[in-house]
Design a protein around this motif. Structure first.
Motif, PDB file in Angstrom:
ATOM      1  N   TYR A 166      39.096  80.774  57.161  1.00 21.32           N
ATOM      2  CA  TYR A 166      40.569  80.557  56.608  1.00 21.32           C
ATOM      3  C   TYR A 166      41.053  79.367  57.282  1.00 21.32           C
ATOM      4  CZ  TYR A 166      45.521  81.137  55.656  1.00 21.32           C
ATOM      5  OH  TYR A 166      46.732  80.674  55.361  1.00 21.32           O
ATOM      6  N   ALA A 167      40.879  79.411  58.770  1.00 20.45           N
ATOM      7  CA  ALA A 167      41.496  77.917  59.119  1.00 20.45           C
ATOM      8  C   ALA A 167      40.847  76.816  58.821  1.00 20.45           C
ATOM      9  CB  ALA A 167      41.411  78.392  60.883  1.00 20.45           C
ATOM     10  N   GLU A 168      39.644  76.672  58.584  1.00 20.20           N
ATOM     11  CA  GLU A 168      38.847  75.611  58.060  1.00 20.20           C
ATOM     12  C   GLU A 168      39.376  75.286  56.509  1.00 20.20           C
ATOM     13  OE1 GLU A 168      36.580  72.218  57.938  1.00 20.20           O
ATOM     14  OE2 GLU A 168      37.080  73.670  59.578  1.00 20.20           O
ATOM     15  N   GLY A 169      39.626  76.245  55.711  1.00 23.49           N
ATOM     16  CA  GLY A 169      40.126  75.964  54.424  1.00 23.49           C
ATOM     17  C   GLY A 169      41.555  75.600  54.614  1.00 23.49           C
ATOM     18  N   LEU A 170      42.329  76.136  55.512  1.00 31.03           N
ATOM     19  CA  LEU A 170      43.810  75.687  55.506  1.00 31.03           C
ATOM     20  C   LEU A 170      43.742  74.068  56.030  1.00 31.03           C
ATOM     21  CD1 LEU A 170      46.547  76.488  55.506  1.00 31.03           C
ATOM     22  CD2 LEU A 170      46.409  77.242  58.029  1.00 31.03           C
ATOM     23  N   ARG A 171      42.806  73.746  57.104  1.00 36.29           N
ATOM     24  CA  ARG A 171      42.913  72.463  57.613  1.00 36.29           C
ATOM     25  C   ARG A 171      42.354  71.528  56.260  1.00 36.29           C
ATOM     26  NH1 ARG A 171      39.474  68.687  58.505  1.00 36.29           N
ATOM     27  NH2 ARG A 171      37.870  69.850  58.276  1.00 36.29           N
ATOM     28  N   VAL A 172      41.589  71.779  55.372  1.00 41.97           N
ATOM     29  CA  VAL A 172      41.321  71.119  54.474  1.00 41.97           C
ATOM     30  C   VAL A 172      42.425  70.805  53.553  1.00 41.97           C
ATOM     31  CG1 VAL A 172      39.680  70.901  52.222  1.00 41.97           C
ATOM     32  CG2 VAL A 172      38.601  71.459  54.564  1.00 41.97           C
ATOM     33  N   ARG A 173      43.099  72.276  53.005  1.00 48.25           N
ATOM     34  CA  ARG A 173      44.379  72.036  52.140  1.00 48.25           C
ATOM     35  C   ARG A 173      45.387  71.264  52.819  1.00 48.25           C
ATOM     36  NH1 ARG A 173      44.768  78.160  51.128  1.00 48.25           N
ATOM     37  NH2 ARG A 173      47.080  77.510  51.688  1.00 48.25           N
ATOM     38  N   LYS A 174      45.746  70.983  54.045  1.00 42.71           N
ATOM     39  CA  LYS A 174      46.628  70.352  54.687  1.00 42.71           C
ATOM     40  C   LYS A 174      46.316  69.013  54.776  1.00 42.71           C
ATOM     41  CE  LYS A 174      48.177  73.699  58.535  1.00 42.71           C
ATOM     42  NZ  LYS A 174      47.820  73.910  59.792  1.00 42.71           N
ATOM     43  N   ALA A 175      44.970  68.702  54.818  1.00 44.14           N
ATOM     44  CA  ALA A 175      44.646  67.126  54.952  1.00 44.14           C
ATOM     45  C   ALA A 175      44.807  66.604  53.215  1.00 44.14           C
ATOM     46  CB  ALA A 175      43.214  66.911  55.276  1.00 44.14           C
ATOM     47  N   ALA A 176      44.568  67.457  52.314  1.00 37.93           N
ATOM     48  CA  ALA A 176      44.605  67.004  51.013  1.00 37.93           C
ATOM     49  C   ALA A 176      46.257  66.840  50.765  1.00 37.93           C
ATOM     50  CB  ALA A 176      44.276  68.170  50.075  1.00 37.93           C
ATOM     51  N   ILE A 177      47.178  67.592  51.257  1.00 39.84           N
ATOM     52  CA  ILE A 177      48.591  67.431  51.041  1.00 39.84           C
ATOM     53  C   ILE A 177      49.009  66.074  51.727  1.00 39.84           C
ATOM     54  CG2 ILE A 177      50.862  68.469  51.250  1.00 39.84           C
ATOM     55  CD1 ILE A 177      49.951  71.026  50.415  1.00 39.84           C
ATOM     56  N   GLN A 178      48.348  65.894  52.858  1.00 40.75           N
ATOM     57  CA  GLN A 178      48.918  65.027  53.811  1.00 40.75           C
ATOM     58  C   GLN A 178      48.556  63.531  53.030  1.00 40.75           C
ATOM     59  OE1 GLN A 178      51.030  65.055  56.414  1.00 40.75           O
ATOM     60  NE2 GLN A 178      51.332  62.959  56.190  1.00 40.75           N
ATOM     61  N   ALA A 179      47.209  63.552  52.529  1.00 39.16           N
ATOM     62  CA  ALA A 179      46.733  62.324  51.679  1.00 39.16           C
ATOM     63  C   ALA A 179      47.907  62.111  50.477  1.00 39.16           C
ATOM     64  CB  ALA A 179      45.364  62.575  51.215  1.00 39.16           C
ATOM     65  N   GLN A 180      48.294  62.846  49.874  1.00 41.50           N
ATOM     66  CA  GLN A 180      48.925  63.108  48.634  1.00 41.50           C
ATOM     67  C   GLN A 180      50.498  62.546  49.216  1.00 41.50           C
ATOM     68  OE1 GLN A 180      49.166  66.921  46.960  1.00 41.50           O
ATOM     69  NE2 GLN A 180      47.562  66.260  45.436  1.00 41.50           N
ATOM     70  N   ILE A 181      50.844  63.134  50.527  1.00 38.23           N
ATOM     71  CA  ILE A 181      52.044  62.607  51.130  1.00 38.23           C
ATOM     72  C   ILE A 181      52.012  60.893  51.488  1.00 38.23           C
ATOM     73  CG2 ILE A 181      53.568  62.639  53.071  1.00 38.23           C
ATOM     74  CD1 ILE A 181      53.188  65.678  52.978  1.00 38.23           C
ATOM     75  N   ASP A 182      51.023  60.608  52.027  1.00 34.40           N
ATOM     76  CA  ASP A 182      50.713  59.159  52.399  1.00 34.40           C
ATOM     77  C   ASP A 182      50.784  58.177  51.186  1.00 34.40           C
ATOM     78  OD1 ASP A 182      50.665  60.009  55.190  1.00 34.40           O
ATOM     79  OD2 ASP A 182      48.398  60.083  55.158  1.00 34.40           O
ATOM     80  N   ALA A 183      50.167  58.714  50.117  1.00 31.99           N
ATOM     81  CA  ALA A 183      50.026  57.957  48.859  1.00 31.99           C
ATOM     82  C   ALA A 183      51.420  57.983  48.230  1.00 31.99           C
ATOM     83  CB  ALA A 183      48.881  58.394  47.941  1.00 31.99           C
ATOM     84  N   THR A 184      52.211  58.945  48.313  1.00 27.58           N
ATOM     85  CA  THR A 184      53.371  58.994  47.851  1.00 27.58           C
ATOM     86  C   THR A 184      54.497  58.102  48.545  1.00 27.58           C
ATOM     87  OG1 THR A 184      53.081  61.181  46.795  1.00 27.58           O
ATOM     88  CG2 THR A 184      55.306  60.483  47.051  1.00 27.58           C
ATOM     89  N   LEU A 185      54.296  57.930  49.737  1.00 28.55           N
ATOM     90  CA  LEU A 185      55.226  56.992  50.859  1.00 28.55           C
ATOM     91  C   LEU A 185      54.684  55.781  50.317  1.00 28.55           C
ATOM     92  CD1 LEU A 185      54.864  59.001  54.130  1.00 28.55           C
ATOM     93  CD2 LEU A 185      56.992  58.752  52.850  1.00 28.55           C
ATOM     94  N   ALA A 186      53.643  55.282  50.175  1.00 31.09           N
ATOM     95  CA  ALA A 186      53.117  53.943  49.827  1.00 31.09           C
ATOM     96  C   ALA A 186      53.907  53.616  48.436  1.00 31.09           C
ATOM     97  CB  ALA A 186      51.653  53.863  49.850  1.00 31.09           C
TER      98      ALA A 186
END
Length: 136
Positions: free
Chosen positions: A63-83
């Motif tokens: 679960y923790a590994e899956g959560l880490r992947v989901r967090k990374a995906a959302i963080q990538a979307q946040i970074d793209a949205t900030l740009a």
């Protein structure tokens, strides 16, 4: 309506549309940040559950590994949205500058028209005065 006023209205429309785009981006960014915060809260709750229940602890690593992947995906979307937000802010600033230029041109034309009208009126009054002086 003169051409300069049309340019001012078009520039104002451009500013409004870019403001709306920036607002949409900000809304999307807020939703993404909220989603990331929810993932963090969900992860903490699941970690607590894993501590309390031994059977849940067996699945916590996956679960923790899956959560880490989901967090990374959302963080990538946040970074793209900030740009994207930075680009939208730059475009909005440029639209404001163009609008100001058109407003200055329109004001200059208005002032020139007022001066021309005043010169014509002065010339007409001078002519009337000269005719009145010649009649005497």
């Amino acid at each position: 309506m003169s051409w300069s006023q049309s340019l001012v209205r078009l520039a104002a429309y451009e500013v409004e549309s870019r403001q709306q785009r920036l607002a949409e981006i900000a809304s999307r960014l807020a939703q993404l940040e909220m989603g990331l915060a929810l993932l963090y809260a969900e992860g903490e709750a699941e970690a607590q559950r894993a501590k309390e229940d031994a059977e849940a602890g067996w699945y916590h690593v996956g679960y923790a590994e899956g959560l880490r992947v989901r967090k990374a995906a959302i963080q990538a979307q946040i970074d793209a949205t900030l740009a994207e937000e930075r680009g939208a802010r730059d475009a909005l600033a440029q639209a404001f500058e163009e609008q100001k230029k058109y407003e200055q041109v329109a004001e200059s034309l208005r002032i020139a028209a007022v001066k021309a009208t005043a010169r014509r009126e002065t010339a007409e009054l001078d002519e009337v005065g000269m005719r009145a002086a010649m009649r005497r």
